[in-house]
Design a protein around this motif. Structure first.
Motif, mmCIF file in Angstrom:
data_model
loop_
_atom_site.group_PDB
_atom_site.id
_atom_site.type_symbol
_atom_site.label_atom_id
_atom_site.label_comp_id
_atom_site.label_asym_id
_atom_site.label_seq_id
_atom_site.Cartn_x
_atom_site.Cartn_y
_atom_site.Cartn_z
ATOM 1 N N VAL A 136 -30.657 32.248 -3.437
ATOM 2 C CA VAL A 136 -32.098 32.203 -3.193
ATOM 3 C C VAL A 136 -32.467 30.983 -2.351
ATOM 4 N N TYR A 137 -33.594 31.098 -1.668
ATOM 5 C CA TYR A 137 -34.202 29.965 -0.990
ATOM 6 C C TYR A 137 -35.212 29.380 -1.958
ATOM 7 N N GLU A 138 -35.188 28.066 -2.144
ATOM 8 C CA GLU A 138 -36.096 27.391 -3.069
ATOM 9 C C GLU A 138 -36.940 26.375 -2.300
ATOM 10 N N PRO A 139 -38.126 26.789 -1.841
ATOM 11 C CA PRO A 139 -38.977 25.865 -1.086
ATOM 12 C C PRO A 139 -39.323 24.626 -1.919
ATOM 13 N N GLN A 140 -39.271 23.468 -1.273
ATOM 14 C CA GLN A 140 -39.584 22.196 -1.932
ATOM 15 C C GLN A 140 -40.758 21.550 -1.195
ATOM 16 N N THR A 141 -41.857 21.343 -1.865
ATOM 17 C CA THR A 141 -42.996 20.695 -1.236
ATOM 18 C C THR A 141 -42.633 19.259 -0.883
ATOM 19 N N GLY A 142 -42.661 18.963 0.410
ATOM 20 C CA GLY A 142 -42.365 17.612 0.866
ATOM 21 C C GLY A 142 -40.929 17.178 0.665
ATOM 22 N N GLY A 143 -40.057 18.104 0.315
ATOM 23 C CA GLY A 143 -38.671 17.737 0.027
ATOM 24 C C GLY A 143 -37.714 18.365 0.996
ATOM 25 N N PRO A 144 -36.446 18.357 0.650
ATOM 26 C CA PRO A 144 -35.438 18.929 1.550
ATOM 27 C C PRO A 144 -35.495 20.451 1.564
ATOM 28 N N THR A 145 -34.838 21.022 2.555
ATOM 29 C CA THR A 145 -34.613 22.462 2.571
ATOM 30 C C THR A 145 -33.544 22.733 1.523
ATOM 31 N N ARG A 146 -33.795 23.699 0.625
ATOM 32 C CA ARG A 146 -32.848 23.956 -0.469
ATOM 33 C C ARG A 146 -32.561 25.437 -0.633
ATOM 34 N N PHE A 147 -31.260 25.729 -0.692
ATOM 35 C CA PHE A 147 -30.784 27.049 -1.068
ATOM 36 C C PHE A 147 -29.962 26.879 -2.331
ATOM 37 N N ALA A 148 -30.018 27.877 -3.215
ATOM 38 C CA ALA A 148 -29.277 27.818 -4.470
ATOM 39 C C ALA A 148 -28.446 29.081 -4.638
ATOM 40 N N ILE A 149 -27.220 28.882 -5.088
ATOM 41 C CA ILE A 149 -26.367 29.984 -5.511
ATOM 42 C C ILE A 149 -26.340 29.909 -7.029
ATOM 43 N N LEU A 150 -26.906 30.909 -7.668
ATOM 44 C CA LEU A 150 -27.012 30.947 -9.128
ATOM 45 C C LEU A 150 -25.878 31.797 -9.668
ATOM 46 N N LEU A 151 -25.140 31.241 -10.634
ATOM 47 C CA LEU A 151 -23.939 31.894 -11.141
ATOM 48 C C LEU A 151 -23.878 31.862 -12.657
ATOM 49 N N PRO A 152 -23.143 32.811 -13.250
ATOM 50 C CA PRO A 152 -22.959 32.758 -14.699
ATOM 51 C C PRO A 152 -22.225 31.476 -15.094
ATOM 52 N N ARG A 153 -22.690 30.887 -16.151
ATOM 53 C CA ARG A 153 -22.072 29.674 -16.687
ATOM 54 C C ARG A 153 -20.869 30.078 -17.532
ATOM 55 N N ALA A 154 -19.770 29.383 -17.359
ATOM 56 C CA ALA A 154 -18.573 29.685 -18.148
ATOM 57 C C ALA A 154 -18.824 29.318 -19.604
ATOM 58 N N ALA A 155 -18.235 30.097 -20.502
ATOM 59 C CA ALA A 155 -18.338 29.785 -21.934
ATOM 60 C C ALA A 155 -17.671 28.448 -22.176
ATOM 61 N N SER A 156 -18.043 27.824 -23.258
ATOM 62 C CA SER A 156 -17.430 26.532 -23.582
ATOM 63 C C SER A 156 -15.921 26.663 -23.619
ATOM 64 N N ILE A 157 -15.270 25.703 -23.033
ATOM 65 C CA ILE A 157 -13.812 25.716 -22.992
ATOM 66 C C ILE A 157 -13.299 24.642 -23.933
ATOM 67 N N ARG A 158 -12.453 25.035 -24.840
ATOM 68 C CA ARG A 158 -11.889 24.075 -25.804
ATOM 69 C C ARG A 158 -10.735 23.343 -25.146
ATOM 70 N N MET A 159 -10.871 22.039 -25.111
ATOM 71 C CA MET A 159 -9.826 21.195 -24.537
ATOM 72 C C MET A 159 -8.886 20.758 -25.671
ATOM 73 N N THR A 160 -7.603 20.864 -25.415
ATOM 74 C CA THR A 160 -6.636 20.427 -26.431
ATOM 75 C C THR A 160 -5.884 19.213 -25.894
ATOM 76 N N ALA A 161 -5.488 18.331 -26.793
ATOM 77 C CA ALA A 161 -4.759 17.115 -26.376
ATOM 78 C C ALA A 161 -3.284 17.375 -26.319
#
Length: 161
Positions: A136-161
């Motif tokens: 998407v294009y996300e207009p910013q008043t007085g700010g930079p030109t911004r485009f966003a790629i929105l993606l599914p967030r990965a499920a929590s990943i369990r880190m093991t030592a």
């Protein structure tokens, strides 16, 4: 554009992918007087890493082409609920109001003839959609030109030592 390969999603560190993309475009951007910056990068997306690399690469190239010499392009990412947003920002003038409805259309280019094929944003959009996201294009008043790629967030990943 019409038929990208089927995605093979996995957990992708956005910091690593965005740092790699920023580094790979830095030299060509400097050649035209544009600085490529890496902002705060957080999040892990559930996405095909190849698809995301192509989408982000197109976003960066689009920003470099749209930014005048002496400007900057910045990549960053952030959490947005159950999604992560990859942000491509630049100090360029941004699209005109008449261009906004066509930004993600294949072969549409707001630049003069001969400067690009008009596929960068449409490819980014198509690959985001194929991975359960959006661009998407996300207009910013007085700010930079911004485009966003929105993606599914990965499920929590369990880190093991």
């Amino acid at each position: 554009f019409a038929r990208p390969p089927a995605p093979h999603p996995t957990a992708v560190s956005l910091h690593e992918l965005l740092a790699t993309q920023a580094a790979s475009h830095r030299s060509s951007a400097l050649d035209v007087g544009i600085a490529v910056e890496l902002g705060v990068c957080e999040g892990i997306a559930h996405v095909d890493p190849g698809h995301l690399a192509i989408a982000v690469g197109n976003l960066v190239r689009n920003s470099i082409e749209a930014t005048p010499a002496g400007g900057w392009v910045r990549l960053s990412s952030t959490h947005r609920g159950d999604r992560v947003a990859v942000l491509g920002e630049d100090s360029g003038p941004g699209p005109s109001p008449s261009q906004i409805p066509f930004l993600f259309d294949p072969f549409f280019s707001g630049r003069s003839a001969g400067r690009g094929r008009g596929l960068g944003l449409s490819v980014a959009w198509r690959l985001a959609k194929a991975n359960g996201g959006d661009a998407v294009y996300e207009p910013q008043t007085g700010g930079p030109t911004r485009f966003a790629i929105l993606l599914p967030r990965a499920a929590s990943i369990r880190m093991t030592a």
